[in-house]
Design a protein around this motif. Structure first.
Motif, PDB file in Angstrom:
ATOM      1  N   GLN A 135       0.832  -1.204   0.000  1.00  0.00           N
ATOM      2  CA  GLN A 135       0.000   0.000   0.000  1.00  0.00           C
ATOM      3  C   GLN A 135       0.870   1.259   0.000  1.00  0.00           C
ATOM      4  O   GLN A 135       0.540   2.248  -0.658  1.00  0.00           O
ATOM      5  CB  GLN A 135      -0.936   0.022   1.219  1.00  0.00           C
ATOM      6  CG  GLN A 135      -2.139  -0.897   1.107  1.00  0.00           C
ATOM      7  CD  GLN A 135      -3.113  -0.471   0.014  1.00  0.00           C
ATOM      8  OE1 GLN A 135      -3.029   0.616  -0.521  1.00  0.00           O
ATOM      9  NE2 GLN A 135      -4.019  -1.365  -0.354  1.00  0.00           N
ATOM     10  N   GLN A 136       2.010   1.207   0.739  1.00  0.00           N
ATOM     11  CA  GLN A 136       2.903   2.376   0.781  1.00  0.00           C
ATOM     12  C   GLN A 136       3.532   2.637  -0.581  1.00  0.00           C
ATOM     13  O   GLN A 136       3.586   3.774  -1.037  1.00  0.00           O
ATOM     14  CB  GLN A 136       4.008   2.158   1.812  1.00  0.00           C
ATOM     15  CG  GLN A 136       3.557   2.450   3.238  1.00  0.00           C
ATOM     16  CD  GLN A 136       4.691   2.206   4.232  1.00  0.00           C
ATOM     17  OE1 GLN A 136       5.830   1.990   3.847  1.00  0.00           O
ATOM     18  NE2 GLN A 136       4.355   2.227   5.508  1.00  0.00           N
ATOM     19  N   VAL A 137       3.984   1.557  -1.210  1.00  0.00           N
ATOM     20  CA  VAL A 137       4.590   1.697  -2.538  1.00  0.00           C
ATOM     21  C   VAL A 137       3.557   2.255  -3.505  1.00  0.00           C
ATOM     22  O   VAL A 137       3.824   3.165  -4.287  1.00  0.00           O
ATOM     23  CB  VAL A 137       5.123   0.334  -3.038  1.00  0.00           C
ATOM     24  CG1 VAL A 137       5.530   0.420  -4.508  1.00  0.00           C
ATOM     25  CG2 VAL A 137       6.288  -0.117  -2.185  1.00  0.00           C
ATOM     26  N   LEU A 144       1.294   6.905  -6.680  1.00  0.00           N
ATOM     27  CA  LEU A 144       0.238   7.863  -7.035  1.00  0.00           C
ATOM     28  C   LEU A 144       0.820   9.241  -7.338  1.00  0.00           C
ATOM     29  O   LEU A 144       0.197  10.044  -8.021  1.00  0.00           O
ATOM     30  CB  LEU A 144      -0.805   7.967  -5.913  1.00  0.00           C
ATOM     31  CG  LEU A 144      -1.735   6.759  -5.768  1.00  0.00           C
ATOM     32  CD1 LEU A 144      -2.680   6.958  -4.601  1.00  0.00           C
ATOM     33  CD2 LEU A 144      -2.513   6.517  -7.046  1.00  0.00           C
ATOM     34  N   GLY A 145       2.016   9.500  -6.798  1.00  0.00           N
ATOM     35  CA  GLY A 145       2.680  10.752  -7.129  1.00  0.00           C
ATOM     36  C   GLY A 145       3.356  10.713  -8.497  1.00  0.00           C
ATOM     37  O   GLY A 145       3.945  11.700  -8.917  1.00  0.00           O
ATOM     38  N   ASP A 163      13.771   3.108  -7.754  1.00  0.00           N
ATOM     39  CA  ASP A 163      13.601   4.547  -7.944  1.00  0.00           C
ATOM     40  C   ASP A 163      12.953   5.152  -6.702  1.00  0.00           C
ATOM     41  O   ASP A 163      13.015   6.356  -6.483  1.00  0.00           O
ATOM     42  CB  ASP A 163      12.686   4.836  -9.137  1.00  0.00           C
ATOM     43  CG  ASP A 163      13.336   4.432 -10.444  1.00  0.00           C
ATOM     44  OD1 ASP A 163      14.571   4.427 -10.495  1.00  0.00           O
ATOM     45  OD2 ASP A 163      12.596   4.120 -11.392  1.00  0.00           O
ATOM     46  N   LEU A 164      12.268   4.307  -5.931  1.00  0.00           N
ATOM     47  CA  LEU A 164      11.484   4.813  -4.811  1.00  0.00           C
ATOM     48  C   LEU A 164      12.205   4.688  -3.478  1.00  0.00           C
ATOM     49  O   LEU A 164      11.838   5.353  -2.526  1.00  0.00           O
ATOM     50  CB  LEU A 164      10.140   4.062  -4.720  1.00  0.00           C
ATOM     51  CG  LEU A 164       9.241   4.123  -5.959  1.00  0.00           C
ATOM     52  CD1 LEU A 164       8.031   3.244  -5.771  1.00  0.00           C
ATOM     53  CD2 LEU A 164       8.803   5.553  -6.237  1.00  0.00           C
ATOM     54  N   MET A 187       9.501   1.144   6.518  1.00  0.00           N
ATOM     55  CA  MET A 187      10.158   1.318   5.221  1.00  0.00           C
ATOM     56  C   MET A 187      10.044   2.765   4.773  1.00  0.00           C
ATOM     57  O   MET A 187       8.947   3.301   4.660  1.00  0.00           O
ATOM     58  CB  MET A 187       9.475   0.410   4.192  1.00  0.00           C
ATOM     59  CG  MET A 187      10.105   0.499   2.822  1.00  0.00           C
ATOM     60  SD  MET A 187       9.417  -0.739   1.696  1.00  0.00           S
ATOM     61  CE  MET A 187       7.817  -0.045   1.345  1.00  0.00           C
ATOM     62  N   ALA A 188      11.158   3.373   4.609  1.00  0.00           N
ATOM     63  CA  ALA A 188      11.133   4.776   4.186  1.00  0.00           C
ATOM     64  C   ALA A 188      11.229   4.856   2.676  1.00  0.00           C
ATOM     65  O   ALA A 188      12.124   4.288   2.076  1.00  0.00           O
ATOM     66  CB  ALA A 188      12.298   5.526   4.823  1.00  0.00           C
ATOM     67  N   LEU A 189      10.272   5.511   2.081  1.00  0.00           N
ATOM     68  CA  LEU A 189      10.306   5.673   0.640  1.00  0.00           C
ATOM     69  C   LEU A 189      10.934   7.007   0.311  1.00  0.00           C
ATOM     70  O   LEU A 189      10.651   8.007   0.962  1.00  0.00           O
ATOM     71  CB  LEU A 189       8.888   5.629   0.076  1.00  0.00           C
ATOM     72  CG  LEU A 189       8.205   4.273   0.168  1.00  0.00           C
ATOM     73  CD1 LEU A 189       6.732   4.419  -0.101  1.00  0.00           C
ATOM     74  CD2 LEU A 189       8.829   3.312  -0.805  1.00  0.00           C
ATOM     75  N   LEU A 190      11.781   6.990  -0.679  1.00  0.00           N
ATOM     76  CA  LEU A 190      12.371   8.244  -1.124  1.00  0.00           C
ATOM     77  C   LEU A 190      11.263   9.115  -1.700  1.00  0.00           C
ATOM     78  O   LEU A 190      10.432   8.644  -2.463  1.00  0.00           O
ATOM     79  CB  LEU A 190      13.395   7.983  -2.223  1.00  0.00           C
ATOM     80  CG  LEU A 190      14.775   7.507  -1.831  1.00  0.00           C
ATOM     81  CD1 LEU A 190      15.635   7.429  -3.065  1.00  0.00           C
ATOM     82  CD2 LEU A 190      15.390   8.453  -0.817  1.00  0.00           C
TER      83      LEU A 190
END
Lengths: 319, 305
Positions: free
Chosen positions: A84-86, A91-92, A102-103, B1-4
């Motif tokens: 869900q976080q990914v 969505l951005g 990339d994320l 988890m930290a997303l850039l």
């Protein structure tokens, strides 16, 4: 550049498939074409109209993934949370194609639950995600392709090609849904809805029916979600439901045809074999005038204008 | 988890999305509106001030309506002389700039010609822009080369779609072949019948020799009709019962149209003869087959399926 020489032809092929392939087959055929072009080993294509609800199996079209894939996603809480976080981060980047790296930084990714418990288990070593929203029907598409061999990551060019092709893939799906409405001549109301009752596409007959019977509230069918692929009744109207690749195809039943009596069906059956009224009368042991009345009612119920049409209809109806 | 958190997505062009928009034109109700809707999409992508689109068939004759449009809403102002001039220009297979003013005061004209291999139609687009910056003008050529083939593909698919609906609304056994003799669409019934009789090669030979006129051909007890439809070739087939071998070729053709639920008047028009002649031939069919009604004949034809 050579391996991607015919992208124009491929896009044309997506749309040509959309025009000639039944809705039940199109998504898989087109997705397979895309996966082959990008030399991907597996893939997931989610199609849905709402963002905030967890993914269900019936949203997902999977290519070459083991069956436990979706169940694991539901059972492993930390994994589904990360997915869900990914997804939220994607969505951005609507319409863009991104690699997971990339994320987030690589070391963090390799130590995350999502990679260790999930992607590694299913050999999803490299994956490219594209999230897009079709403006016309607000349908969201999450198209992900993966490679199982750790030695073969996706290149920058692969990423660009996927980003170039993805709008044609999702646009062709829309064309496919729309063209499914025009192939049959008579419609009593047809629509494509998702499992939450959102109307994705609908023909004019459906809109007329919905307006006359207040079937739609806030852009949704007035039914409690989630919808299942079983016939349902809504405000006195019966709908047949057919499920394909995450969407439901609903069709209003022709009341006239269901209203035909047993005797009328018998008469129709014999008339379609080319027999005259007199012959039908003697076969069934009734008078010719009665047969005539039956035929009149049958023509009205089936919407045919002549006996010959009835014979021709029999050929299309029996298959 | 930290997303850039990546920087906000750059609003750079996404040609894939623009191409998908061009294909919206496929849904248009006819060829002319397909051209129009395609141009409307194109003007969204490119700064087009004036456009002239000519379409010629394989024989070089104008196809459908030539499409002419000025994006700033002025009426078409091309004189006969200008149109003659445009038609005399040589074909450029890649978008290339033309010298001299083409349309009134619009600047920087380009031309692009592409032949659609599937329909044999040759599309030539003359496009003028009023751009000032040299960089933007140079960019236009690349964009035209990228988008125009898709505009032309969308036109092909629009023709294919209408040809398909035309066939599907009339019969279950049909196929559509392109101008190169390649099968584009075939119904399941057609495929089954053709593979059962092993006549795939004969059909391909027939299709590649068909020019414009409707033709009938008999293979075994199959009766095939090839006809030109929206620049594609439609093949329809019916299977006749063995007892129909006693009929003349003309009588079999009448049976073909009967199976399509045509009236005597319509059959007469299709076969280019008088209604009375068709009636006489029908009587002869009834006599030869020993039947008494049209409905019975229809049932016999359909019973082979």
């Amino acid at each position: 550049m050579d391996k991607y020489a015919n992208l124009d032809d491929l896009i044309c092929q997506f749309y040509q498939l959309a025009l000639i392939t039944p809705v039940a087959d199109f998504k898989r055929t087109a997705f397979q074409l895309m996966a082959d072009t990008l030399k991907a080993d597996s893939g997931v294509w989610l199609t849905r109209a709402e963002q905030q609800i967890p993914f269900y199996d019936h949203d997902a079209l999977t290519l070459n993934l083991p069956s436990g894939f979706m169940e694991d996603y539901h059972q492993l809480a930390s994994v589904s949370q990360q997915v869900q976080q990914v997804f939220g981060a994607m969505l951005g980047h609507l319409g863009r194609t991104r690699d997971i790296l990339d994320l987030m930084p690589e070391d963090e990714w390799l130590n995350s639950d999502m990679y260790r418990l999930y992607c590694e288990k299913y050999q999803l070593h490299h994956s490219l995600m594209t999230v897009s929203v079709i403006p016309e029907n607000q349908l969201m598409h999450i198209v992900t392709l993966a490679r199982h061999n750790p030695e073969h990551p996706f290149s920058e060019q692969d990423k660009q090609v996927k980003e170039f092709l993805a709008p044609a893939l999702t646009g062709a799906l829309r064309a496919n849904l729309l063209s499914g409405f025009h192939t049959d001549s008579i419609s009593h109301g047809r629509a494509v809805v998702d499992h939450y009752g959102n109307i994705i596409e609908a023909d004019a007959a459906f809109h007329a029916l919905a307006k006359a019977n207040t079937l739609i509230r806030n852009g949704k069918l007035s039914l409690a979600p989630p919808l299942t692929p079983a016939p349902f009744e809504l405000n006195g109207i019966l709908f047949d439901v057919h499920s394909a690749q995450g969407l439901l195809y609903i069709q209003a039943r022709n009341e006239n045809e269901t209203a035909m009596t047993q005797r009328q069906r018998e008469v129709m059956c014999i008339a379609q074999q080319g027999l005259s009224n007199k012959a039908i009368a003697s076969t069934l042991g009734i008078s010719e005038a009665t047969v005539k009345n039956h035929i009149k009612a049958i023509l009205k119920a089936t919407g045919s204008s002549s006996r010959q049409q009835l014979v021709l209809q029999a050929q299309t109806g029996t298959r | 988890m930290a997303l850039l958190q990546l920087s906000a997505p750059a609003q750079s062009a996404q040609p894939g999305q623009d191409i998908a928009q061009l294909y919206e034109a496929v849904q248009s109700p006819n060829f002319a509106t397909c051209q129009h809707s395609g141009i409307m999409q194109l003007t969204r992508i490119l700064a087009i001030d004036a456009l002239y689109w000519k379409v010629r068939d394989k024989q070089g004759r104008p196809f459908a309506s030539h499409c002419l449009r000025f994006s700033d809403g002025r009426p078409p102002e091309l004189s006969e002389q200008q149109i003659t001039y445009l038609h005399a220009l040589p074909d450029n297979t890649a978008a290339s700039p033309l010298a001299g003013p083409l349309f009134c005061d619009a600047q920087h004209p380009w031309s692009f010609t592409q032949r659609c291999n599937r329909t044999g139609l040759r599309h030539t687009l003359f496009i003028a822009t009023r751009l000032q910056a040299t960089q933007a003008i140079a960019n236009t050529g690349n964009q035209l080369n990228l988008y125009l083939p898709h505009l032309i593909n969308a036109c092909y698919l629009n023709l294919l779609k209408h040809a398909h609906h035309h066939c599907a609304s009339r019969a279950d056994t049909y196929a559509l072949y392109d101008a190169g003799g390649h099968c584009q669409i075939q119904s399941a019934d057609f495929a089954a019948l053709i593979s059962q009789h092993h006549v795939q090669c004969q059909i391909e030979a027939m299709v590649s020799s068909t020019v414009e006129h409707t033709r009938f051909e008999e293979l075994d007890n199959l009766l095939l009709r090839t006809t030109s439809l929206h620049c594609l070739i439609a093949v329809e087939v019916i299977q006749l019962p063995d007892s129909f071998q006693c009929l003349s070729p003309r009588e079999k053709q009448i049976c073909f149209y009967l199976s399509r639920a045509l009236s005597n008047q319509e059959i007469a028009a299709a076969l280019n003869s008088a209604r009375k002649t068709i009636e006489n031939q029908l009587t002869s069919i009834y006599r030869k087959l020993g039947i008494r009604s049209r409905t019975m004949l229809l049932h016999l034809i359909n019973s082979t399926r």
